[in-house]
Design a protein around this motif. Structure first.
Motif, PDB file in Angstrom:
ATOM      1  N   HIS A   2      63.499  56.631  41.566  1.00 13.72           N
ATOM      2  CA  HIS A   2      62.203  56.455  40.929  1.00 13.72           C
ATOM      3  C   HIS A   2      61.965  54.988  40.627  1.00 13.72           C
ATOM      4  O   HIS A   2      62.893  54.202  40.478  1.00 13.72           O
ATOM      5  CB  HIS A   2      62.146  57.264  39.636  1.00 13.72           C
ATOM      6  CG  HIS A   2      62.255  58.732  39.883  1.00 13.72           C
ATOM      7  ND1 HIS A   2      61.245  59.457  40.439  1.00 13.72           N
ATOM      8  CD2 HIS A   2      63.264  59.605  39.676  1.00 13.72           C
ATOM      9  CE1 HIS A   2      61.613  60.707  40.550  1.00 13.72           C
ATOM     10  NE2 HIS A   2      62.841  60.818  40.095  1.00 13.72           N
ATOM     11  N   ASP A   3      60.668  54.645  40.516  1.00 13.38           N
ATOM     12  CA  ASP A   3      60.317  53.289  40.132  1.00 13.38           C
ATOM     13  C   ASP A   3      60.842  53.015  38.734  1.00 13.38           C
ATOM     14  O   ASP A   3      61.002  53.909  37.921  1.00 13.38           O
ATOM     15  CB  ASP A   3      58.796  53.112  40.122  1.00 13.38           C
ATOM     16  CG  ASP A   3      58.211  53.165  41.517  1.00 13.38           C
ATOM     17  OD1 ASP A   3      58.975  52.946  42.467  1.00 13.38           O
ATOM     18  OD2 ASP A   3      57.008  53.425  41.641  1.00 13.38           O
ATOM     19  N   ARG A   4      61.109  51.789  38.449  1.00  4.46           N
ATOM     20  CA  ARG A   4      61.580  51.388  37.124  1.00  4.46           C
ATOM     21  C   ARG A   4      60.387  51.305  36.182  1.00  4.46           C
ATOM     22  O   ARG A   4      59.237  51.360  36.600  1.00  4.46           O
ATOM     23  CB  ARG A   4      62.285  50.031  37.199  1.00  4.46           C
ATOM     24  CG  ARG A   4      63.473  49.998  38.130  1.00  4.46           C
ATOM     25  CD  ARG A   4      64.528  51.049  37.899  1.00  4.46           C
ATOM     26  NE  ARG A   4      65.010  51.056  36.544  1.00  4.46           N
ATOM     27  CZ  ARG A   4      65.672  52.063  36.019  1.00  4.46           C
ATOM     28  NH1 ARG A   4      65.918  53.128  36.715  1.00  4.46           N
ATOM     29  NH2 ARG A   4      66.079  52.023  34.784  1.00  4.46           N
ATOM     30  N   LEU A   5      60.646  51.105  34.930  1.00  7.52           N
ATOM     31  CA  LEU A   5      59.587  50.975  33.935  1.00  7.52           C
ATOM     32  C   LEU A   5      58.751  49.748  34.220  1.00  7.52           C
ATOM     33  O   LEU A   5      59.273  48.695  34.556  1.00  7.52           O
ATOM     34  CB  LEU A   5      60.184  50.823  32.537  1.00  7.52           C
ATOM     35  CG  LEU A   5      60.934  52.020  31.995  1.00  7.52           C
ATOM     36  CD1 LEU A   5      61.605  51.629  30.678  1.00  7.52           C
ATOM     37  CD2 LEU A   5      60.014  53.175  31.784  1.00  7.52           C
ATOM     38  N   LEU A   6      57.461  49.885  34.055  1.00 13.04           N
ATOM     39  CA  LEU A   6      56.568  48.746  34.195  1.00 13.04           C
ATOM     40  C   LEU A   6      56.274  48.201  32.807  1.00 13.04           C
ATOM     41  O   LEU A   6      56.180  48.943  31.841  1.00 13.04           O
ATOM     42  CB  LEU A   6      55.273  49.167  34.878  1.00 13.04           C
ATOM     43  CG  LEU A   6      55.442  49.700  36.292  1.00 13.04           C
ATOM     44  CD1 LEU A   6      54.089  50.148  36.837  1.00 13.04           C
ATOM     45  CD2 LEU A   6      56.041  48.651  37.195  1.00 13.04           C
ATOM     46  N   GLY A   7      56.104  46.912  32.699  1.00 14.28           N
ATOM     47  CA  GLY A   7      55.837  46.314  31.400  1.00 14.28           C
ATOM     48  C   GLY A   7      57.124  46.156  30.612  1.00 14.28           C
ATOM     49  O   GLY A   7      58.214  46.122  31.159  1.00 14.28           O
ATOM     50  N   ARG A   8      56.984  46.086  29.331  1.00 14.73           N
ATOM     51  CA  ARG A   8      58.156  45.899  28.467  1.00 14.73           C
ATOM     52  C   ARG A   8      58.911  47.203  28.321  1.00 14.73           C
ATOM     53  O   ARG A   8      58.352  48.230  28.024  1.00 14.73           O
ATOM     54  CB  ARG A   8      57.711  45.420  27.100  1.00 14.73           C
ATOM     55  CG  ARG A   8      57.136  44.019  27.145  1.00 14.73           C
ATOM     56  CD  ARG A   8      56.704  43.606  25.779  1.00 14.73           C
ATOM     57  NE  ARG A   8      57.832  43.754  24.856  1.00 14.73           N
ATOM     58  CZ  ARG A   8      58.000  43.017  23.785  1.00 14.73           C
ATOM     59  NH1 ARG A   8      57.123  42.094  23.499  1.00 14.73           N
ATOM     60  NH2 ARG A   8      59.021  43.204  23.000  1.00 14.73           N
ATOM     61  N   SER A   9      60.197  47.144  28.498  1.00 15.55           N
ATOM     62  CA  SER A   9      61.016  48.342  28.313  1.00 15.55           C
ATOM     63  C   SER A   9      61.752  48.319  26.984  1.00 15.55           C
ATOM     64  O   SER A   9      62.508  49.218  26.681  1.00 15.55           O
ATOM     65  CB  SER A   9      62.019  48.485  29.461  1.00 15.55           C
ATOM     66  OG  SER A   9      62.894  47.383  29.459  1.00 15.55           O
ATOM     67  N   ASP A  10      61.499  47.286  26.185  1.00 14.10           N
ATOM     68  CA  ASP A  10      62.182  47.209  24.898  1.00 14.10           C
ATOM     69  C   ASP A  10      61.305  47.675  23.745  1.00 14.10           C
ATOM     70  O   ASP A  10      61.698  47.570  22.589  1.00 14.10           O
ATOM     71  CB  ASP A  10      62.679  45.783  24.632  1.00 14.10           C
ATOM     72  CG  ASP A  10      61.552  44.773  24.533  1.00 14.10           C
ATOM     73  OD1 ASP A  10      60.436  45.072  25.002  1.00 14.10           O
ATOM     74  OD2 ASP A  10      61.782  43.689  23.992  1.00 14.10           O
ATOM     75  N   ASP A  11      60.130  48.222  24.050  1.00 15.31           N
ATOM     76  CA  ASP A  11      59.269  48.744  23.002  1.00 15.31           C
ATOM     77  C   ASP A  11      59.902  50.003  22.428  1.00 15.31           C
ATOM     78  O   ASP A  11      60.164  50.964  23.135  1.00 15.31           O
ATOM     79  CB  ASP A  11      57.874  49.067  23.531  1.00 15.31           C
ATOM     80  CG  ASP A  11      57.106  47.829  23.932  1.00 15.31           C
ATOM     81  OD1 ASP A  11      57.368  46.773  23.329  1.00 15.31           O
ATOM     82  OD2 ASP A  11      56.269  47.915  24.830  1.00 15.31           O
TER      83      ASP A  11
END
Length: 108
Positions: A2-11
């Motif tokens: 699967h695609d990785r997270l887009l944007g910030r993943s530390d939210d």
């Protein structure tokens, strides 16, 4: 894969005093078959004053809608087991903006 997270993943968000990072949910979903890429989290506070989390997950292309409840239950159980918080999982049609939310079509 699967695609990785887009944007910030530390939210981080907090549900019932548990810190939850989107990457934790992504890890669970990465080990689950039957879902597509897009996911949307919502958190609501009900009349009882408690927070409730809902996770909308896209059904994989060609995935049978008849298996939605089994897939949702499987994801819910893994979230409770690994993150120690309960949440409702809804399986929605692939790329249907009205079900996931048009602004959320690109991921978390």
């Amino acid at each position: 894969m699967h695609d990785r997270l887009l944007g910030r993943s530390d939210d981080m968000f907090i549900i019932r005093a548990v810190n939850i990072y989107p990457g934790q949910i992504d890890h669970i979903l990465s080990n689950t078959k039957g879902w597509a890429v897009n996911t949307r989290f919502t958190s609501d506070q009900k009349e009882d004053g408690k927070d409730y989390m809902t996770i909308k997950v896209e059904r994989a292309e060609g995935g049978p809608p008849a298996e939605d409840s089994t897939l949702a239950r499987s994801i819910e159980e893994e979230i409770k087991k690994q993150i120690l918080v309960s949440g409702k999982v809804e399986i929605v049609s692939l790329r249907n903006p009205s079900e996931i939310g048009a602004e959320e079509q690109t991921g978390f």
